[in-house]
Design a protein around this motif. Structure first.
Motif, PDB file in Angstrom:
ATOM      1  N   PRO B   9       0.847  -1.203   0.000  1.00 42.70           N
ATOM      2  CA  PRO B   9       0.000   0.000   0.000  1.00 42.70           C
ATOM      3  C   PRO B   9       0.879   1.249   0.000  1.00 42.70           C
ATOM      4  O   PRO B   9       1.945   1.269   0.609  1.00 42.70           O
ATOM      5  CB  PRO B   9      -0.799  -0.123   1.298  1.00 42.70           C
ATOM      6  N   ARG B  10       0.414   2.265  -0.672  1.00 42.59           N
ATOM      7  CA  ARG B  10       1.292   3.404  -0.943  1.00 42.59           C
ATOM      8  C   ARG B  10       1.607   4.242   0.300  1.00 42.59           C
ATOM      9  O   ARG B  10       0.731   4.529   1.116  1.00 42.59           O
ATOM     10  CB  ARG B  10       0.673   4.302  -1.995  1.00 42.59           C
ATOM     11  N   ASP B  13      -0.400   7.648   0.723  1.00 38.84           N
ATOM     12  CA  ASP B  13      -1.856   7.733   0.841  1.00 38.84           C
ATOM     13  C   ASP B  13      -2.450   8.280   2.132  1.00 38.84           C
ATOM     14  O   ASP B  13      -3.474   8.960   2.080  1.00 38.84           O
ATOM     15  CB  ASP B  13      -2.479   6.355   0.560  1.00 38.84           C
ATOM     16  N   PRO B  14      -1.877   7.968   3.309  1.00 41.72           N
ATOM     17  CA  PRO B  14      -2.615   8.369   4.520  1.00 41.72           C
ATOM     18  C   PRO B  14      -2.986   9.849   4.559  1.00 41.72           C
ATOM     19  O   PRO B  14      -4.129  10.194   4.882  1.00 41.72           O
ATOM     20  CB  PRO B  14      -1.652   7.979   5.647  1.00 41.72           C
ATOM     21  N   LEU B  16      -3.400  11.878   2.052  1.00 40.58           N
ATOM     22  CA  LEU B  16      -4.392  12.182   1.015  1.00 40.58           C
ATOM     23  C   LEU B  16      -5.779  11.694   1.436  1.00 40.58           C
ATOM     24  O   LEU B  16      -6.792  12.337   1.159  1.00 40.58           O
ATOM     25  CB  LEU B  16      -4.000  11.515  -0.305  1.00 40.58           C
ATOM     26  N   LEU B  17      -5.823  10.567   2.110  1.00 37.54           N
ATOM     27  CA  LEU B  17      -7.110   9.999   2.524  1.00 37.54           C
ATOM     28  C   LEU B  17      -7.752  10.811   3.640  1.00 37.54           C
ATOM     29  O   LEU B  17      -8.957  10.799   3.816  1.00 37.54           O
ATOM     30  CB  LEU B  17      -6.909   8.555   3.001  1.00 37.54           C
TER      31      LEU B  17
END
Lengths: 165, 771, 284
Positions: B9-10, B13-14, B16-17
């Motif tokens: 998992p990228r 991301d955290p 951005l999410l």
């Protein structure tokens, strides 16, 4: 320029007292006046869905609503999804399933999906696709967005008692 | 255990999410709002500009000493044109910036902009090829009387003989409508003026921050060090954000001139009008075939509408010259003649967009194969079998050298995945019931990860291609890699962290990639042309390898063993022979703080590396099944299969994501998206009500099959994968539609294949059969 | 893309709304869902000086059958129709149609009467109202009047609602138990404006069509009701040939509009198809 008015926005359970012109859209007010920049602006004519937020738990385009109209309503944005460091099942699923690339459409999709899954936890796959066709993503071809929302739907169903009567 | 090959998992991301991404618009707090006044007309002389009495309004006359943007190619057939950052004397496309206003907020800026009146004496607009290339056509730029800004020609010696010997000559004319990348985040910049340093920091939604800095400094005439460019989180680019746009130059000029912070946040309408367009090509091609289906020669006349200006830095040669060089694609014929022209018109400037030339040339070659197969009575798959490249390295008629690939193998994989025999039975049954199903294939090569030699061969004045990386393990054992590439959604930071983690034996979470900041990264070329994994990845591998050597040397000295016996893994340095371990962080600290003990390693753990490869070819076959509603012309894609080979997959999940997104944009090109100008050069599709990117409802589920060919052309053995989806999809979809409509005897040579276009063809066919 | 400045008033009842519209006259503009209006304002294609927000006028928020009609107040959102709002064929018809209106979030805010007042030629509710013979209740300070759908739609974005008027309610006739409906829309993508659409409602008893309503939208400056064809349907038994013939007849009756997405020829083809398919669905 029209006179500014004092407006109280309740966003993610917190009151924001702001002063805005009537022409200030809810999207701009959230971003510029409340400092909640997680809600993104992609088209300002209601098509792309990047600015989708929940108003009284229903997903709406915050670019097609004025901040003055949101007074007294309950507004929810992407900033209110996670519980501290604990990601919401939808956020977790988007992460695990690679449901985002550039991330610009992501808050809108998260709020759209939150709204529909809270309202209809047992939504059919066909109806879910129809609802998700509301927002545009330019990076993912939607393949992993639908996977993520389905995965989150299962988890949300498992975690919560059925909302149906 | 290797990190390479895992769908991690990228790391991006955290934030951005959680809505904590930082895109340009999120950095605009406190900055004054900038709005451009744009030309409502496509062509004409500016007679005057009426400004309101109050407010900050600037026009070209205010920009004293500011040069024009003037991209160069060093070739005799290139005509340079100058793009003033605000239109001066004349306008050449609808949407061109003529004036700029500054106000306290965006609404007020728009109020002010409405009060600026530009008086233009209109001229007839030159919009399409017929107008631009016709007898006595008006010149869009006086310096280019025939409206051709760039032309390339090639002719191998045996073309005429091949056509003379041909059993069948297939002549086609294909047209691609105009498309735009339409990143969900439009362009934008925030220029912050630092009164102490006299320096501007420009946060901009761009793919090439270093190039932007060079371009702006050159045009405004100041040292580059007076400007810092930062690409924060970028909401998609797809090529649209790699060129130097006038708006950024003006923004920096305003920050310096007004000595204040200013923000320009492009709206969607401006993005349609003035960002950058793409495609809009007509390819007229003849193919000479032997009776057994062997392709002997191609003769092509390629025209690309490049719009009103040439884009900086890659120039308007990008489409025509790539079309010229790469039309042969995955086929092994040797006789080739082509003329390729970049034609200027009174329309928005063309700039690279995901795929560049190859969606159209793939459509051309794949339509060619299907038409030839039909005429010669050969199965469409079989004719491809007889023509695909099989031996490597392969040298194309234009001199390109293809490294190892799997052209035939990916096609066979796609054919198998589609289960063609079963489909043919189903197709026949459906037809009997009045339903029209079709299958289509598209085989292509995707040249990726090419360094300076490829760009130098085009005669570019600015030759991009290499990448540098500065990589350091700090005393705590964490790694920082500063790269010149500039990702904008691809997940490159995660992929590079996986690559570096394997070299250094640390987990990817201990690797931070720093990109998109001219103050913090080495000069580099940003992210475009499916290059970053190959080139920045190669540089990272080299740099990390060098740091690993230092690390081993220090660890060896600490454990009194030979460096060759040290293995780095699991955040530990293992001395295998003596069964000792040391945490990598401890070794790193010693490398910095006890350097006197390791004179042979030298202090610290920092290395720079350069990678500048010749390039590599990825390959794939796209195959799809469609159903056409012959009454409405509507097309539904039932299945879409991608069999691809991009070498080693660093992060398969990310690779699949690139393919998904690429295919969606390719389907958009095939069926949905088209920018339409009227005859006066007015854009009729400047909103999302009229420009139609596909939603989830139009997208089929995409099935992906991977093959891995180990190529020596890249040191990571990874090939580029950013554009393939976009390149292959249009041809597969169109071939499937034509297959579905074969009972009508219809052929289709124009994209997007809108319901109306399909229905028009069917209506004509019905008329003919009834008449 | 920010709207031009405007004054904002928020009446708290229908009476106050009507009074506000009278006060502001040409300068005033009512907003309910605003899903078309605000987009137009963001482009500055619409620039009302005063926005009269109906959302506080809670006495406009109702939806109830009464006297053989479904009465739809001016604050009834599209989303209210996602599930049948009344028992019987009308509720089913409305639920079938509503899914074609834009997208889910738009349907949460946009209103039924707002669509009618906006009068986009491609509006599904306009087609429903015209085809079923809705009545519009138009209020102003002088009282209220009832306008038949046939007189209501005057052209693209043009209706019988004057500058000081409020479209307060729409009334749809409840359909008896033997009515069945069909709706078919062709658009480029999910949620896009219809390039052509047709609504058919048939009262079928004993295998024979006793009464018919047939309309076509998205093809002219206003929704069209094809009364001549309705008359031809009555007394016939439903059949594929009958409906195909109706499609062709509809195609020949209508001179369609042209735009960048559909030529007149193409729209003619679509009219044939949507009419045929709507009728076929109604009879199935």
């Amino acid at each position: 320029m029209a006179d500014k008015r004092a407006v109280t926005l309740n966003v993610n359970g917190k009151d924001y007292r702001i002063t805005v012109e009537p022409r200030r859209t809810l999207a701009d007010a959230l971003r510029d006046d409340c400092g909640l920049t997680g809600t993104h602006i992609g088209c300002e004519h209601g098509v792309c869905g990047a600015c989708t937020v929940l108003v009284d738990n229903r997903p709406v385009r915050s670019c097609l609503m004025f901040a003055v109209q949101a007074e007294g309503r309950n507004v929810r944005t992407v900033e209110g999804l996670a519980n501290g460091e604990e990601l919401h099942p939808l956020q977790k699923a988007f992460w695990e399933k690679h449901g985002l690339q550039c991330g610009f459409c992501t808050p809108g999709f998260l709020m759209l999906a939150t709204g529909i899954l809270e309202a209809e936890p047992d939504i059919s796959d066909e109806d879910l696709r129809d609802v998700l066709s509301s927002n545009l993503c330019r990076c993912t071809g939607y393949q992993n967005i639908i996977k993520a929302v389905r995965a989150a739907a299962s988890e949300m169903r498992a975690c919560q008692p059925s909302a149906s009567l | 255990m290797s990190w390479i090959g895992r769908s991690l998992p990228r790391l991006e991301d955290p934030s951005l999410l959680k809505g904590q991404g930082r895109y340009v618009a999120d950095l605009a707090r406190g900055a004054a709002a900038v709005k451009f006044v744009r030309s409502p007309l496509a062509a004409g002389a500016i007679l005057g500009i009426e400004k309101p009495d109050d407010g900050l309004v600037f026009t070209a006359d205010d920009l004293v000493g500011v040069k024009a943007i003037r991209p160069l190619l060093h070739r005799p057939d290139y005509v340079p044109v100058s793009q003033p950052v605000l239109a001066k004397d004349r306008v050449v496309f609808c949407g061109q910036a003529v004036a700029v206003v500054v106000a306290d907020d965006q609404g007020l800026a728009e109020d002010l902009a409405e009060q600026v009146f530009v008086d233009i004496e209109p001229e007839d607009a030159v919009v399409d090829f017929a107008q631009a290339l016709g007898e006595g056509a008006r010149a869009v730029h006086p310096e280019a009387p025939g409206n051709v800004l760039v032309e390339g020609n090639i002719r191998t010696p045996g073309v005429d003989a091949a056509f003379a010997a041909a059993a069948e000559v297939v002549a086609l004319e294909l047209r691609s409508g105009r498309q735009t990348a339409m990143p969900l985040e439009a362009r934008g910049g925030v220029a912050r003026f630092d009164p102490l340093a006299g320096r501007v920091t420009l946060y901009a939604s761009v793919q090439m921050p270093h190039m932007l800095r060079t371009g702006i400094a050159d045009v405004l005439g100041f040292p580059e060090s007076d400007l810092r460019v930062v690409a924060p989180d970028v909401g998609g680019g797809f090529g649209q954000k790699m060129s130097l746009f006038p708006e950024y130059v003006v923004l920096v000029w305003l920050a310096r001139h007004l000595q204040r912070d200013v923000a320009w946040l492009e709206d969607r309408r401006e993005n349609f009008l003035a960002a950058a367009h793409s495609r809009d090509q007509v390819f007229k091609v003849r193919g000479a075939f032997a009776a057994d289906g062997t392709l002997l020669a191609i003769d092509a006349d390629l025209k690309s509408n490049v719009g009103a200006f040439s884009c900086y830095p890659v120039t308007c040669g990008v489409e025509p010259l790539m079309g010229l060089a790469e039309l042969p694609g995955p086929y092994r014929f040797s006789e080739y003649a082509a003329r390729s022209r970049g034609v200027t018109t009174n329309t928005c400037m063309m700039a690279p967009y995901r795929g560049v030339a190859r969606p159209m040339l793939t459509l051309t070659m794949e339509r060619m194969m299907d038409v030839a197969a039909r005429r010669l009575g050969i199965d469409p798959v079989e004719i491809r079998r007889r023509n695909l490249i099989e031996t490597f390295p392969h040298r194309s008629p234009t001199g390109l050298v293809y490294d190892e690939g799997s052209y035939g193998e990916t096609m066979e994989l796609a054919v198998k995945a589609l289960d063609l025999p079963t489909f043919r039975r189903r197709q026949a049954e459906a037809r009997a019931a009045g339903r029209y199903l079709g299958a289509g294939f598209s085989v292509f090569s995707e040249r990726t990860g090419y360094g300076t030699p490829a760009y130098a061969a085009r005669g570019m004045d600015i030759v991009p291609g290499y990448e540098l990386v500065n990589l350091a393990m700090d005393p705590s054992g964490f790694v920082e890699a500063r790269i010149g590439a500039s990702p904008h959604g691809q997940g490159l930071k995660t992929s590079l962290a996986q690559l570096i983690a394997d070299e250094l034996g640390v987990p990817p979470t201990k690797v931070r990639i720093i990109a998109g900041d001219t103050d913090a990264t080495p000069y580099g070329w940003g992210t475009f042309a499916s290059r970053s994994m190959v080139i920045a990845g190669g540089a990272c591998k080299i740099a990390a390898g060098k740091v690993a050597e230092r690390l081993k040397s220090v660890a060896a000295a600490m454990m009194h063993v030979e460096p060759e016996t040290i293995r780095l893994a699991d955040d530990l340095a293992y001395a295998e022979a003596s069964n000792q371990t040391l945490p990598i962080g401890e070794v790193a600290r010693a490398a910095y703080h006890q350097s006197h003990r390791f004179p042979q390693a030298g202090p610290g753990l920092q290395e720079q590396a350069l990678y500048d490869p010749a390039g590599t070819f990825s390959n794939a076959c796209h195959a799809c099944i469609v159903e056409v509603d012959v009454e409405t012309g509507g097309v539904k894609i039932e299945r879409f299969v991608v069999a691809e080979d991009a070498g080693i997959l660093i992060n398969p999940m990310i690779v699949d994501g690139q393919i998904h997104g690429g295919v969606a944009q390719g389907i958009a090109n095939a069926l949905f998206e088209e920018l339409v100008y009227d005859e006066t050069g007015n854009l009729l599709t400047a909103s999302l009500a009229d420009y139609l990117p596909p939603t989830i409802a139009e997208m089929p589920s995409i099935e992906i099959e991977h093959l891995v060919t180990y190529s020596e052309a890249t040191i990571t053995r990874a090939k580029g994968v950013g554009e393939g989806g976009t390149i292959g999809a249009p041809a597969a979809v169109i071939n499937a539609i034509v297959d579905a409509l074969s009972p009508f005897g219809i052929d289709l040579f124009e994209i997007p294949a809108t319901p109306q276009r399909i229905r028009d063809l069917i209506r004509n066919a019905e008329r003919t059969s009834h008449g | 893309m920010k709207p031009a400045p405007f004054e904002y008033v928020r009446p708290s009842s229908r009476a106050e709304a009507v009074a506000a519209l009278a006060t502001h006259g040409d300068d005033g503009k009512a907003i309910a869902g605003g899903q078309s209006l605000v987009a137009a304002m963001n482009f500055r294609l619409a620039r009302p000086a005063v926005l009269v927000d109906l959302n506080g006028a809670t006495d406009l928020d109702y939806l109830r059958p009464e006297g053989g009609k479904l009465r739809i107040g001016a604050l009834t959102r599209h989303a209210a129709f996602h599930r049948p709002v009344v028992e019987g064929p009308l509720g089913v018809l409305l639920a079938r149609v509503v899914r074609n209106i834009a997208h889910y979030p738009i349907r949460q805010r946009g209103t039924f009467t707002g669509s009618l007042a906006h009068a986009d030629p491609a509006s599904e509710w306009c087609l429903v109202s015209r085809t079923l013979g809705a009545e519009m209740v138009i209020a102003n300070t002088g009282g209220e009047r009832v306008c038949a759908a046939a007189d209501f739609f005057r052209g693209t974005f043009t209706t019988a609602v004057g500058t000081e008027d409020l479209l307060a309610e729409a009334r749809l006739p409840l359909l008896g138990p033997n009515w069945r409906s069909g709706f078919f829309e062709f658009s480029r993508r999910a949620g896009d404006f219809a390039l052509a659409m047709s609504l058919a409602a048939l009262e079928i008893e004993g295998g024979v069509i006793r009464a018919a309503r047939l309309g076509v939208g998205g093809v002219a400056d206003r929704p069209l009701r094809l009364e001549a064809l309705e008359a031809q349907l009555v007394g016939q038994a439903p059949s594929a040939a009958l409906f195909a013939g109706m499609g062709e007849a509809a195609r020949d009756l209508i001179t369609p509009t042209e735009d960048i997405h559909a030529s007149a020829d193409y729209r003619r083809d679509l009219i044939r198809t949507v009419v045929n398919r709507a009728l076929t669905q109604a009879a199935s």
